[in-house]
Design a protein around this motif. Structure first.
Motif, PDB file in Angstrom:
ATOM      1  N   LEU A   1       0.823  -1.212   0.000  1.00 40.01           N
ATOM      2  CA  LEU A   1       0.000   0.000   0.000  1.00 40.01           C
ATOM      3  C   LEU A   1       0.858   1.263   0.000  1.00 40.01           C
ATOM      4  N   LEU A   2       1.961   1.212   0.715  1.00 41.62           N
ATOM      5  CA  LEU A   2       2.847   2.381   0.775  1.00 41.62           C
ATOM      6  C   LEU A   2       3.605   2.576  -0.527  1.00 41.62           C
ATOM      7  N   GLY A   3       3.903   1.484  -1.206  1.00 41.97           N
ATOM      8  CA  GLY A   3       4.621   1.579  -2.470  1.00 41.97           C
ATOM      9  C   GLY A   3       6.032   2.090  -2.288  1.00 41.97           C
ATOM     10  N   ARG A   4       6.600   2.549  -3.374  1.00 41.17           N
ATOM     11  CA  ARG A   4       7.973   3.067  -3.334  1.00 41.17           C
ATOM     12  C   ARG A   4       8.016   4.505  -3.811  1.00 41.17           C
ATOM     13  N   GLY A   5       6.969   5.242  -3.548  1.00 39.69           N
ATOM     14  CA  GLY A   5       6.917   6.637  -3.961  1.00 39.69           C
ATOM     15  C   GLY A   5       7.847   7.501  -3.135  1.00 39.69           C
ATOM     16  N   GLU A   6       7.874   8.769  -3.469  1.00 39.06           N
ATOM     17  CA  GLU A   6       8.703   9.716  -2.727  1.00 39.06           C
ATOM     18  C   GLU A   6       8.183   9.852  -1.310  1.00 39.06           C
ATOM     19  N   CYS A   7       9.093   9.950  -0.391  1.00 37.70           N
ATOM     20  CA  CYS A   7       8.722  10.097   1.008  1.00 37.70           C
ATOM     21  C   CYS A   7       9.790  10.908   1.714  1.00 37.70           C
ATOM     22  N   PRO A   8       9.468  12.117   2.159  1.00 39.24           N
ATOM     23  CA  PRO A   8      10.471  12.943   2.834  1.00 39.24           C
ATOM     24  C   PRO A   8      11.068  12.256   4.054  1.00 39.24           C
ATOM     25  N   SER A   9      10.258  11.548   4.836  1.00 46.44           N
ATOM     26  CA  SER A   9      10.776  10.874   6.031  1.00 46.44           C
ATOM     27  C   SER A   9      11.757   9.784   5.646  1.00 46.44           C
TER      28      SER A   9
END
Length: 87
Positions: A48-56
């Motif tokens: 569900l979280l995928g591998r998209g951009e994530c600042p954290s």
């Protein structure tokens, strides 16, 4: 649909926490306990979280490598710094 049947956490709740900044299964677990009992839902949470951009996630990666965007160059000891070459 339920993602974590141990704690009754739904896909919508996981997405809500992800929209709020949770980027990893561990951060989702901190927010709603999903994935902390039997662990059977962790892969579903990862999907569900995928591998998209994530600042954290990017900040955590910088901490692991020891580099940050605003970090100055490492200090280099020189003879001018008052250090004695012979001990």
């Amino acid at each position: 649909m339920y993602v974590c049947s141990c704690f009754g956490v739904t896909e919508a709740q996981v997405r809500k926490h992800a929209d709020g900044g949770a980027c990893t299964p561990r951060q989702i677990a901190s927010a709603c306990k999903a994935g902390t009992d039997c662990g059977g839902c962790v892969r579903r949470i990862q999907a569900l979280l995928g591998r998209g951009e994530c600042p954290s996630r990017e900040l955590a990666a910088g901490r692991r490598t020891g580099a940050t965007a605003a970090e100055p160059a490492p200090y280099a000891a020189t003879a001018d710094a008052g250090l004695s070459e012979a001990a």
